[in-house]
Design an enzyme around this catalytic site. Structure first.
Site, PDB file in Angstrom:
ATOM      1  N   ILE A  15       8.070   9.072   6.838  1.00  0.00           N
ATOM      2  CA  ILE A  15       7.369   9.653   7.981  1.00  0.00           C
ATOM      3  C   ILE A  15       8.356  10.159   9.023  1.00  0.00           C
ATOM      4  O   ILE A  15       8.184  11.256   9.574  1.00  0.00           O
ATOM      5  CB  ILE A  15       6.385   8.634   8.591  1.00  0.00           C
ATOM      6  CG1 ILE A  15       5.288   8.282   7.580  1.00  0.00           C
ATOM      7  CG2 ILE A  15       5.759   9.188   9.868  1.00  0.00           C
ATOM      8  CD1 ILE A  15       4.463   9.461   7.097  1.00  0.00           C
ATOM      9  N   SER A 158      -3.743   5.518  11.051  1.00  0.00           N
ATOM     10  CA  SER A 158      -3.144   5.694   9.728  1.00  0.00           C
ATOM     11  C   SER A 158      -3.510   7.062   9.184  1.00  0.00           C
ATOM     12  O   SER A 158      -4.404   7.742   9.701  1.00  0.00           O
ATOM     13  CB  SER A 158      -3.649   4.616   8.761  1.00  0.00           C
ATOM     14  OG  SER A 158      -5.028   4.809   8.485  1.00  0.00           O
ATOM     15  N   CYS A 159      -2.835   7.462   8.114  1.00  0.00           N
ATOM     16  CA  CYS A 159      -3.148   8.753   7.496  1.00  0.00           C
ATOM     17  C   CYS A 159      -4.579   8.772   6.985  1.00  0.00           C
ATOM     18  O   CYS A 159      -5.292   9.777   7.109  1.00  0.00           O
ATOM     19  CB  CYS A 159      -2.161   9.062   6.370  1.00  0.00           C
ATOM     20  SG  CYS A 159      -2.066   7.797   5.073  1.00  0.00           S
ATOM     21  N   ARG A 205       1.644  -5.779  -6.072  1.00  0.00           N
ATOM     22  CA  ARG A 205       2.706  -4.876  -5.631  1.00  0.00           C
ATOM     23  C   ARG A 205       4.076  -5.299  -6.146  1.00  0.00           C
ATOM     24  O   ARG A 205       5.093  -4.721  -5.753  1.00  0.00           O
ATOM     25  CB  ARG A 205       2.690  -4.752  -4.109  1.00  0.00           C
ATOM     26  CG  ARG A 205       1.714  -3.675  -3.663  1.00  0.00           C
ATOM     27  CD  ARG A 205       1.797  -3.403  -2.195  1.00  0.00           C
ATOM     28  NE  ARG A 205       0.711  -4.072  -1.482  1.00  0.00           N
ATOM     29  CZ  ARG A 205       0.449  -3.896  -0.192  1.00  0.00           C
ATOM     30  NH1 ARG A 205       1.207  -3.084   0.541  1.00  0.00           N
ATOM     31  NH2 ARG A 205      -0.551  -4.524   0.381  1.00  0.00           N
ATOM     32  N   THR A 218      -6.505  -3.150   2.132  1.00  0.00           N
ATOM     33  CA  THR A 218      -6.544  -2.088   3.128  1.00  0.00           C
ATOM     34  C   THR A 218      -7.341  -2.541   4.344  1.00  0.00           C
ATOM     35  O   THR A 218      -8.333  -3.264   4.214  1.00  0.00           O
ATOM     36  CB  THR A 218      -7.173  -0.801   2.561  1.00  0.00           C
ATOM     37  OG1 THR A 218      -7.244   0.185   3.603  1.00  0.00           O
ATOM     38  CG2 THR A 218      -8.561  -1.038   2.017  1.00  0.00           C
ATOM     39  N   ASN A 322      -0.736  12.646   2.637  1.00  0.00           N
ATOM     40  CA  ASN A 322      -0.567  11.457   3.456  1.00  0.00           C
ATOM     41  C   ASN A 322       0.737  11.441   4.246  1.00  0.00           C
ATOM     42  O   ASN A 322       0.872  10.702   5.214  1.00  0.00           O
ATOM     43  CB  ASN A 322      -0.648  10.196   2.589  1.00  0.00           C
ATOM     44  CG  ASN A 322       0.158  10.306   1.308  1.00  0.00           C
ATOM     45  OD1 ASN A 322      -0.311  10.893   0.332  1.00  0.00           O
ATOM     46  ND2 ASN A 322       1.360   9.758   1.298  1.00  0.00           N
TER      47      ASN A 322
END
Length: 360
Positions: A15, A158-159, A205, A218, A322
């Site tokens: 970002i 957030s995106c 993850r 999320t 994103n």
């Protein structure tokens, strides 16, 4: 504006680099100047990854390094390599606003460290832990006019929140929303390993990002309700990481308060893109995700995928870059916020604001 607004970036990852590049590809480069970057990585790697990007291509300009600085199109940007906010003399840099893009800080106590270290204002590239952890949370085009200029810490959400909130707001205004279920299909992120490894406390993850579709936790539902409190208790969400480098999508299932044919639903959404010009786009072409790489919109409605069943249920499919879309929204928020704290005229609506950028 007597001089360009002086910006700094903390955290020069995906970002952070997109924000810098988006600024240099925007007319806003004449009004904003990035004067400092703090990033633990070495300067040579920073310069190289600024110039060459596997997702967004080669930087359309010149990037050099000299004397602990990046030099971008002839403009010198001072670079530091601190790992803690207090290790940078932010006050000496005389910045107007810090863009916190490291993703490491989300509580008030953590973010206040930047203010105490000399940053007058901090714009955070992620949601805060709670609404109380920041002075304001912004989704540009929805509530940016609520900025007063007196804030010290603001979240850019957030995106995914930026992508879905304008669409849910329009649906609720036009038809009433009883329930919404969101499934985000998100491109891989750097908290996932290329091969199985000990990367995260979430066991999913730890699995190879490029070999599996990986469900992850999320907070999107809470983020939506923070911006649209009238939908509190009506929103559920889940997220799935998919093995592509960039561009994500939201599969939205919504129960409306009235039956709406797909054609009428698409017509309303197409009209909404005029109100959210530069933020929402609309297409009915047969798309794949790569078509939206480097797309600056918050969201693109894929009208070819709209479905209804006559009982108030509707299914929409929304694309978004994103990285690039969100980086552009950070710059939009900088523009809106700076107009407030510099005492400039009130911020126009999203359509006019986009026009100002295009005509600058």
């Amino acid at each position: 504006m007597s001089r360009p607004l002086r910006l700094a970036i903390n955290g020069y990852g995906r970002i952070g680099r997109c924000v810098l590049r988006a600024l240099y590809e925007s007319p806003l480069k004449d009004f904003f100047q990035i004067v400092a970057i703090n990033e633990p990585a070495d300067l040579a790697s920073m310069a190289y990854l600024s110039q060459f990007d596997s997702t967004h291509g080669i930087f359309p300009g010149k990037v050099e390094q000299a004397d602990n600085s990046l030099v971008v199109n002839g403009q010198r940007i001072q670079v530091s390599h601190a790992t803690e906010p207090e290790a940078v003399d932010w006050a000496a840099l005389d910045i107007d606003l810090l863009l916190e893009c490291s993703g490491r800080y989300s509580s008030r106590q953590q973010l206040q460290r930047f203010v105490d270290a000399g940053c007058p204002r901090v714009l955070v590239s992620q949601p805060s832990n709670s609404a109380q952890d920041v002075d304001y949370t912004v989704v540009y085009g929805i509530n940016h006019k609520g900025l007063t200029g007196h804030e010290s810490i603001v979240s850019n959400a957030s995106c995914t929140t930026n992508a879905i909130v304008p669409i849910l707001a329009e649906l609720d205004t036009a038809f009433g929303v009883d329930h919404a279920f969101l499934t985000t299909l998100h491109s891989v992120m750097n908290d996932q390993p290329m091969i199985d490894g000990y990367h995260h406390s979430d066991l999913r993850r730890t699995r190879s990002a490029m070999q599996s579709i990986v469900p992850v936790a999320t907070g999107l539902a809470q983020g939506v309700e923070r911006l649209l409190p009238q939908l509190k208790g009506k929103v559920q969400a889940k997220a799935i990481r998919v093995p592509i480098l960039n561009v994500s999508a939201i599969d939205l299932m919504v129960k409306l308060q009235s039956d709406v044919p797909a054609q009428a639903l698409n017509a309303m959404l197409l009209a909404a893109t005029q109100h959210y010009r530069g933020l929402l786009d609309y297409s009915d072409h047969p798309h794949a995700s790569i078509d939206f790489n480097h797309n600056p919109h918050s969201a693109i409605i894929d009208a070819s995928q709209t479905r209804t069943n006559g009982d108030g249920f509707a299914n929409l499919f929304i694309w978004f870059d994103n990285e690039w879309g969100f980086a552009n929204r950070m710059l939009d928020v900088v523009q809106a916020w700076s107009a407030r704290f510099q005492g400039l005229p009130p911020v126009p609506d999203a359509s006019s604001c986009t026009n100002l950028k295009e005509q600058a």
